[in-house]
Write an enzyme that holds these catalytic residues in place. Structure first.
Site, mmCIF file in Angstrom:
data_model
loop_
_atom_site.group_PDB
_atom_site.id
_atom_site.type_symbol
_atom_site.label_atom_id
_atom_site.label_comp_id
_atom_site.label_asym_id
_atom_site.label_seq_id
_atom_site.Cartn_x
_atom_site.Cartn_y
_atom_site.Cartn_z
ATOM 1 N N ALA A 91 -15.909 -23.808 -32.763
ATOM 2 C CA ALA A 91 -17.263 -23.394 -33.116
ATOM 3 C C ALA A 91 -18.076 -23.173 -31.847
ATOM 4 O O ALA A 91 -18.012 -23.969 -30.911
ATOM 5 C CB ALA A 91 -17.919 -24.462 -33.988
ATOM 6 N N ARG A 92 -18.799 -22.067 -31.824
ATOM 7 C CA ARG A 92 -19.672 -21.724 -30.690
ATOM 8 C C ARG A 92 -18.909 -21.589 -29.370
ATOM 9 O O ARG A 92 -19.450 -21.832 -28.305
ATOM 10 C CB ARG A 92 -20.809 -22.726 -30.544
ATOM 11 C CG ARG A 92 -21.701 -22.824 -31.739
ATOM 12 C CD ARG A 92 -22.577 -21.594 -31.820
ATOM 13 N NE ARG A 92 -23.443 -21.654 -32.986
ATOM 14 C CZ ARG A 92 -23.479 -20.728 -33.920
ATOM 15 N NH1 ARG A 92 -22.686 -19.686 -33.853
ATOM 16 N NH2 ARG A 92 -24.298 -20.814 -34.933
ATOM 17 N N SER A 103 -16.727 -14.689 -31.111
ATOM 18 C CA SER A 103 -17.311 -13.453 -31.649
ATOM 19 C C SER A 103 -17.625 -12.479 -30.525
ATOM 20 O O SER A 103 -17.322 -11.284 -30.618
ATOM 21 C CB SER A 103 -18.593 -13.757 -32.433
ATOM 22 O OG SER A 103 -18.302 -14.562 -33.544
ATOM 23 N N ALA A 126 -17.679 -8.830 -43.009
ATOM 24 C CA ALA A 126 -18.301 -10.151 -42.916
ATOM 25 C C ALA A 126 -17.903 -10.960 -44.142
ATOM 26 O O ALA A 126 -18.082 -10.509 -45.271
ATOM 27 C CB ALA A 126 -19.821 -10.012 -42.846
ATOM 28 N N THR A 127 -17.358 -12.158 -43.917
ATOM 29 C CA THR A 127 -16.851 -12.958 -45.035
ATOM 30 C C THR A 127 -17.791 -14.083 -45.454
ATOM 31 O O THR A 127 -17.473 -14.829 -46.372
ATOM 32 C CB THR A 127 -15.474 -13.562 -44.695
ATOM 33 O OG1 THR A 127 -15.616 -14.444 -43.584
ATOM 34 C CG2 THR A 127 -14.456 -12.475 -44.385
ATOM 35 N N HIS A 131 -26.714 -12.562 -36.955
ATOM 36 C CA HIS A 131 -25.530 -11.737 -36.675
ATOM 37 C C HIS A 131 -25.791 -10.263 -37.005
ATOM 38 O O HIS A 131 -25.382 -9.376 -36.257
ATOM 39 C CB HIS A 131 -24.312 -12.243 -37.446
ATOM 40 C CG HIS A 131 -23.633 -13.403 -36.803
ATOM 41 N ND1 HIS A 131 -22.822 -13.268 -35.711
ATOM 42 C CD2 HIS A 131 -23.650 -14.727 -37.096
ATOM 43 C CE1 HIS A 131 -22.368 -14.457 -35.348
ATOM 44 N NE2 HIS A 131 -22.857 -15.356 -36.173
#
EC number: 2.7.1.156
Length: 181
Positions: free
Chosen positions: A9-10, A14, A31-32, A47
């Site tokens: 995470a982070r 992305s 995008a899910t 986002h």
């Protein structure tokens, strides 16, 4: 070409996935995420605002093989974010209104695997570059709850399947991408 980008995470995964896309003028962004609360709505909006306007966005977490297919323009790039969120959504969809302690995790994993195998087959047939983003879930402590342990196990096995099928695999740590395949 199928590329898997994984990380915590982070971690910057992305951003790294977007860098792999480069300056492509044709991007299908899948995008899910689902909006389940105000915090998630804010994340999704953040986002959305960060994506270039020319990207075509589809918000969906099931039957993604229907979006990624052989008819896609070879010059287009597909970015799917994120596989782990898709797995979460599938788990809760299959679980329905039952208490997670009553879920048949083996049957759920079989259904999720069928979805993942369809996704992999679609990615391999697709003439465009497909970049999949996922969370590396196996580097932390053993989760306390049964649901969290099953989620970690299923997501970890899904990541293994995707990595085995991918042409390239990147692990992103502290914003730095390390090519591992």
């Amino acid at each position: 070409m199928m590329i898997l980008v994984t990380g915590g995470a982070r971690s910057g995964k992305s951003r790294h996935a977007e860098a792999l896309i480069g300056d492509s003028s044709q991007v299908l962004y899948i995008a899910t995420s689902q909006i389940l609360d105000d915090e998630m709505a804010a994340r999704i909006e953040h986002h959305r605002q960060g994506r270039p306007e020319h990207w075509r966005t589809v918000e969906r977490w099931q039957h993604l093989d229907e979006l990624i297919h052989a008819d896609i323009n070879p010059n287009e790039v597909v970015l799917l974010e994120c596989v782990t969120t898709m797995v979460t959504n599938l788990l809760f969809d299959y679980g329905g209104d039952k208490d997670p302690d009553e879920w048949d995790y083996q049957a759920m994993e079989q259904a999720i695997n069928a979805e993942i195998q369809s996704l992999i087959a679609a990615c391999q047939r697709c003439p465009a570059k497909v970049v999949l983003v996922t969370n590396e879930v196996g580097m932390g402590i053993v989760p306390e709850s049964r649901l969290a342990r099953h989620f970690r196990d299923i997501a970890g096995r899904v990541n293994q399947q995707l990595a085995a099928a991918a042409n390239e695999v990147w692990l992103v740590v502290s914003g730095i991408g390390v090519k591992i395949k």
